[in-house]
Design a protein around this motif. Structure first.
Motif, mmCIF file in Angstrom:
data_model
loop_
_atom_site.group_PDB
_atom_site.id
_atom_site.type_symbol
_atom_site.label_atom_id
_atom_site.label_comp_id
_atom_site.label_asym_id
_atom_site.label_seq_id
_atom_site.Cartn_x
_atom_site.Cartn_y
_atom_site.Cartn_z
ATOM 1 N N TRP A 59 16.410 -28.892 76.359
ATOM 2 C CA TRP A 59 16.117 -29.152 74.952
ATOM 3 C C TRP A 59 15.916 -27.837 74.195
ATOM 4 C CZ3 TRP A 59 12.154 -33.804 74.849
ATOM 5 C CH2 TRP A 59 12.829 -34.972 75.255
ATOM 6 N N ARG A 81 19.737 -25.739 74.558
ATOM 7 C CA ARG A 81 20.899 -26.392 73.945
ATOM 8 C C ARG A 81 20.630 -26.885 72.526
ATOM 9 N NH1 ARG A 81 23.274 -30.917 77.723
ATOM 10 N NH2 ARG A 81 24.712 -30.988 75.934
ATOM 11 N N HIS A 82 19.394 -27.282 72.265
ATOM 12 C CA HIS A 82 19.107 -27.909 70.980
ATOM 13 C C HIS A 82 18.119 -27.125 70.119
ATOM 14 C CE1 HIS A 82 21.265 -31.533 72.239
ATOM 15 N NE2 HIS A 82 20.623 -31.456 73.391
ATOM 16 N N ARG A 100 18.355 -39.488 67.737
ATOM 17 C CA ARG A 100 19.112 -38.540 68.549
ATOM 18 C C ARG A 100 18.574 -37.139 68.336
ATOM 19 N NH1 ARG A 100 23.727 -37.861 66.519
ATOM 20 N NH2 ARG A 100 24.844 -37.192 68.401
ATOM 21 N N LEU A 101 18.624 -36.328 69.387
ATOM 22 C CA LEU A 101 18.060 -34.984 69.316
ATOM 23 C C LEU A 101 18.614 -34.152 68.160
ATOM 24 C CD1 LEU A 101 17.657 -33.780 73.007
ATOM 25 C CD2 LEU A 101 15.867 -34.149 71.310
ATOM 26 N N PRO A 102 19.935 -34.149 67.918
ATOM 27 C CA PRO A 102 20.435 -33.333 66.805
ATOM 28 C C PRO A 102 19.799 -33.688 65.463
ATOM 29 C CG PRO A 102 22.242 -34.011 68.216
ATOM 30 C CD PRO A 102 21.047 -34.769 68.673
ATOM 31 N N GLU A 103 19.366 -34.955 65.315
ATOM 32 C CA GLU A 103 18.749 -35.380 64.064
ATOM 33 C C GLU A 103 17.309 -34.871 63.941
ATOM 34 O OE1 GLU A 103 18.880 -39.543 64.605
ATOM 35 O OE2 GLU A 103 21.031 -39.748 64.233
ATOM 36 N N LYS A 114 15.927 -31.940 65.685
ATOM 37 C CA LYS A 114 15.597 -30.586 66.117
ATOM 38 C C LYS A 114 15.100 -29.677 64.999
ATOM 39 C CE LYS A 114 20.320 -28.721 65.849
ATOM 40 N NZ LYS A 114 21.381 -28.052 66.624
ATOM 41 N N ASN A 115 15.550 -29.906 63.766
ATOM 42 C CA ASN A 115 15.149 -29.014 62.673
ATOM 43 C C ASN A 115 14.010 -29.563 61.825
ATOM 44 O OD1 ASN A 115 17.117 -27.008 63.264
ATOM 45 N ND2 ASN A 115 18.684 -28.279 62.286
#
Length: 335
Positions: free
Chosen positions: A64, A67-68, A103-106, A108-109
């Protein structure tokens, strides 16, 4: 605590709780166990302890991060990752959101505040809880008190604790709406509330023999008689293995503080629903804190509008709901 999860009631019913201080420090409660002390440096923890507290394995944490970019830990002089208490809370919220379909991409920021807001706005997507809520609402609409109680009891017996509390909260909000709309009278509202109280108290008592974590005290202060949200908070703690010392509604502040001190409770958890203005809340909280050991944290479940204009002592933490209560208990006492 907008998502009570919800140590909060509106017209006597479970309602969302808004955090007044989203970055309120958890004073005196981030205490790694002696076993984990060697993995703690200056208030930070290493990746093994982070894994312990969050239930996310070390390899997943590293993935995590690399990669993210989910976490950005500091490094020790020897190059080891060092995580802050806020990282634990962040991961616990993310873990819950992932379980609900995010989802992780949603994620992470997003800041911790944004993650909490997303969590509060995203009800658990569970077909069993949806089915239970539908049947409970139907029982209310059909004025079937016995069926209402049976369905609540089944929810606490068969659903995960967090889901059962969400179902409980939804059911009580429906009761509240129907009362406000004039669909049900005050007599039926009282009967439904009484049965709900019986069910959640019974569910909490059933967990008592399995208690293996420090005892927690639960109460409302003088003049506050709404306690269904408080009872759900006590159940939440019991489901995590905590012993529960339940003082109930309307406790005089100095008496409550003295009793909590004598009980050696590890924390005092209060629910505030209605109050006679900011001054009354401030006086009662100040009296509790003045008579309570500095080693005992005070956590409050209350809606933002209830605490509008209220200045709280630094050691008092406002929770944003039941999920927040679960996270704080994990931070304080381990997973």
């Amino acid at each position: 605590m907008e998502g009570l999860n919800k140590l909060q009631l509106c017209n006597g019913y479970a309602e969302s709780v808004g955090a007044v201080a989203s970055h309120a420090p958890v004073h005196g409660v981030f205490r790694p166990s002696k076993r984990g002390a060697r993995r703690t440096v200056g208030g930070t923890i290493d990746i093994s302890r982070l894994s312990q507290l969050t239930g996310v394995n070390v390899s997943t944490l590293r993935s995590w991060e690399s990669r993210h970019g989910l976490l950005r830990p500091a490094r020790s002089s020897g190059g080891y990752r060092l995580y802050a208490p806020e990282d634990v809370e962040r991961l616990l919220v993310i873990k819950d959101l992932l379980a609900r379909g995010s989802r992780l991409p949603e994620l992470k920021n997003l800041s911790l505040d944004e993650l909490k807001a997303l969590h509060a706005a995203a009800p658990a997507d569970d077909p069993f809880s949806r089915d239970a809520i539908i049947h409970l609402e139907r029982a209310v609409d059909e004025r079937d008190v016995d069926r209402f109680a049976i369905l609540l009891r089944m929810s606490f017996a068969s659903l995960p604790a967090a889901v059962a509390v969400d179902v409980f909260s939804h059911a009580l909000r429906h009761v509240g709406r129907r009362w406000e709309e004039g669909v049900i009278g005050v007599g039926l509202e009282h009967r439904l509330s009484a049965r709900a109280r019986e069910v959640v108290q019974s569910a909490t008592q059933a967990l008592a023999p399995a208690a293996h974590r420090p005892a927690l005290a639960f109460a409302t202060l003088s003049g506050e008689q709404h306690e269904l949200g408080l009872l759900a908070g006590a159940y939440t703690a019991a489901a995590l293995g905590h012993a529960v010392i339940y003082y109930g509604a309307g406790m005089p502040p100095s008496d409550l503080a003295r009793n909590v001190g004598e009980s050696s409770a590890a924390a005092l958890i209060l629910s505030i629903v209605h109050a006679d203005g900011p001054g009354a809340i401030e006086r009662q909280i100040a009296e509790v804190v003045a008579h309570l050991s500095v080693a005992t944290p005070v956590w409050i479940g209350a809606h933002a509008r209830t605490l509008a204009g209220v200045t709280l002592p630094e050691r008092v933490v406002v929770m944003s709901g039941y999920a927040d209560l679960r996270r704080r208990l994990t931070l304080a006492f381990g997973a």
